[in-house]
Design a protein around this motif. Structure first.
Motif, PDB file in Angstrom:
ATOM      1  N   ALA A  39      28.796 -26.813  26.791  1.00 12.17           N
ATOM      2  CA  ALA A  39      28.000 -25.588  26.895  1.00 12.17           C
ATOM      3  C   ALA A  39      27.607 -25.318  28.345  1.00 12.17           C
ATOM      4  O   ALA A  39      27.615 -24.176  28.810  1.00 12.17           O
ATOM      5  CB  ALA A  39      26.760 -25.690  26.024  1.00 12.17           C
ATOM      6  N   GLU A  40      27.279 -26.382  29.063  1.00  9.07           N
ATOM      7  CA  GLU A  40      26.895 -26.237  30.463  1.00  9.07           C
ATOM      8  C   GLU A  40      28.091 -25.841  31.327  1.00  9.07           C
ATOM      9  O   GLU A  40      27.971 -25.102  32.297  1.00  9.07           O
ATOM     10  CB  GLU A  40      26.318 -27.552  30.993  1.00  9.07           C
ATOM     11  N   THR A  41      29.247 -26.340  30.948  1.00  9.25           N
ATOM     12  CA  THR A  41      30.436 -26.198  31.801  1.00  9.25           C
ATOM     13  C   THR A  41      31.232 -24.932  31.521  1.00  9.25           C
ATOM     14  O   THR A  41      31.772 -24.313  32.438  1.00  9.25           O
ATOM     15  CB  THR A  41      31.365 -27.420  31.612  1.00  9.25           C
ATOM     16  N   TYR A  42      31.304 -24.531  30.249  1.00  9.14           N
ATOM     17  CA  TYR A  42      32.259 -23.508  29.849  1.00  9.14           C
ATOM     18  C   TYR A  42      31.625 -22.164  29.482  1.00  9.14           C
ATOM     19  O   TYR A  42      32.185 -21.406  28.696  1.00  9.14           O
ATOM     20  CB  TYR A  42      33.111 -24.018  28.690  1.00  9.14           C
ATOM     21  N   ALA A  43      30.493 -21.857  30.073  1.00 15.76           N
ATOM     22  CA  ALA A  43      29.914 -20.530  29.867  1.00 15.76           C
ATOM     23  C   ALA A  43      30.860 -19.481  30.421  1.00 15.76           C
ATOM     24  O   ALA A  43      31.450 -19.643  31.488  1.00 15.76           O
ATOM     25  CB  ALA A  43      28.557 -20.438  30.559  1.00 15.76           C
ATOM     26  N   HIS A  84      27.769 -16.034  28.141  1.00 17.54           N
ATOM     27  CA  HIS A  84      27.763 -16.655  26.818  1.00 17.54           C
ATOM     28  C   HIS A  84      28.693 -17.856  26.769  1.00 17.54           C
ATOM     29  O   HIS A  84      29.521 -18.071  27.650  1.00 17.54           O
ATOM     30  CB  HIS A  84      28.176 -15.641  25.739  1.00 17.54           C
ATOM     31  N   PHE A  85      28.535 -18.615  25.727  1.00 18.35           N
ATOM     32  CA  PHE A  85      29.311 -19.814  25.468  1.00 18.35           C
ATOM     33  C   PHE A  85      29.956 -19.641  24.098  1.00 18.35           C
ATOM     34  O   PHE A  85      29.308 -19.200  23.158  1.00 18.35           O
ATOM     35  CB  PHE A  85      28.358 -21.007  25.490  1.00 18.35           C
ATOM     36  N   HIS A  93      35.825 -18.921  32.061  1.00 23.94           N
ATOM     37  CA  HIS A  93      34.744 -19.843  32.422  1.00 23.94           C
ATOM     38  C   HIS A  93      35.026 -20.428  33.806  1.00 23.94           C
ATOM     39  O   HIS A  93      36.114 -20.243  34.369  1.00 23.94           O
ATOM     40  CB  HIS A  93      34.538 -20.929  31.360  1.00 23.94           C
ATOM     41  N   GLN A  94      34.063 -21.145  34.346  1.00 23.96           N
ATOM     42  CA  GLN A  94      34.147 -21.611  35.730  1.00 23.96           C
ATOM     43  C   GLN A  94      35.311 -22.572  35.982  1.00 23.96           C
ATOM     44  O   GLN A  94      36.009 -22.432  37.010  1.00 23.96           O
ATOM     45  CB  GLN A  94      32.824 -22.264  36.147  1.00 23.96           C
TER      46      GLN A  94
END
Length: 277
Positions: A230-234, A117-118, A95-96
């Motif tokens: 969910a927004e951060t760790y896709a 995906h998350f 993830h980012q």
């Protein structure tokens, strides 16, 4: 003499023609090889769910004339160093926030080209069967790495078990717990080992990929699809900086972000992995 000279000249012309013909075929073979290699995309991934998802992406790419070669890794370092070194065209496992930290620490130049995906983090029952039954002094296992501990604490907060200091967000640690009305005993463990510790704790917060790998199912609470996590760790598809707009990258991204990939994720993982596109 004249006849002999004519014969030699004719032989020379034929030899030259044959040599040129061979050279032309060699050049053609080289061009063919280059063209074939341009249609091969090598991507690094961890086994589940990433490599599983990529098997379907491989079919999508084949329909467009590309071959997807999937190289599986069981760690989170080599897929990035291999991409940086040019051994891979892309990778898919992180993830980012992890990527940002990796680039900063290792001096790599890797960028995201698609969020796929998350993997919701879940609270799983150990000795206690539900969140409502968590009692005073209960033992709660959470991951001990910075990124995942913050997610775990945010999930505990979302379920009314603790309250964090304002603004703690995705950098929260146990030191940011402002209210702990049930006097929970927070045990910080290595994330991959938490599934093996369920029988020793009341509840545990487990990453989706580790829950899948360990065969742990039926969480009693999960991160919401519209949560900060969910927004951060896709999980993202990445390439080396400068390759964001190559034909290979464009083909790969297009093959990943297809309806059949979304439907596969939803059907196979039943909420343990959630598409974000």
């Amino acid at each position: 003499m004249r006849k002999r000279l004519l014969t030699l000249l004719t032989a020379g012309v034929l030899a030259t023609s044959l040599f040129a013909g061979c050279g032309s075929n060699a050049a053609g073979d080289a061009a063919k090889t280059d063209s074939t290699e341009d249609k091969v995309i090598t991507i690094g991934a961890t086994p589940s769910p990433h490599a599983e998802i990529l098997e379907l992406v491989k079919e999508n790419l084949a329909a467009e004339g590309y071959t997807l070669e999937i190289v599986e890794y069981n760690d989170y370092v080599i897929p990035n160093t291999a991409l940086e070194d040019g051994d891979l065209d892309a990778n898919f496992f992180q993830h980012q926030p992890y990527l940002d930290d990796f680039n900063a620490e290792k001096g790599t130049h890797i960028v995201s080209v698609a969020a796929v995906h998350f993997e919701p983090m879940g609270i799983y029952a150990g000795k206690t069967a539900s969140v409502d039954e968590v009692s005073d002094g209960a033992v709660v296992a959470v991951p001990n790495d910075t990124t995942n501990e913050a997610r775990a604490l945010l999930l505990l907060e979302a379920n009314g078990l603790i309250k964090l200091k304002d603004g703690a967000g995705i950098t929260a640690t146990v030191l940011d717990i402002e209210e702990n009305p049930l006097n929970l005993e927070i045990q910080e463990l290595e994330a991959a080992q938490i599934p093996n510790s369920l029988q020793d704790v009341d509840i545990a917060v487990i990453n989706g990929n580790y829950a899948l790998s360990a065969g742990v199912s039926d969480p009693i609470a999960v991160e919401a699809s519209d949560s900060l996590a969910a927004e951060t760790y896709a999980n993202i598809v990445c390439v080396k900086e400068g390759n964001e707009n190559t034909d290979k990258t464009k083909a790969l991204v297009d093959a990943v972000l297809q309806d059949n990939v979304k439907e596969f994720i939803e059907g196979k993982y039943e909420g343990a992995v959630v598409p974000v596109f």
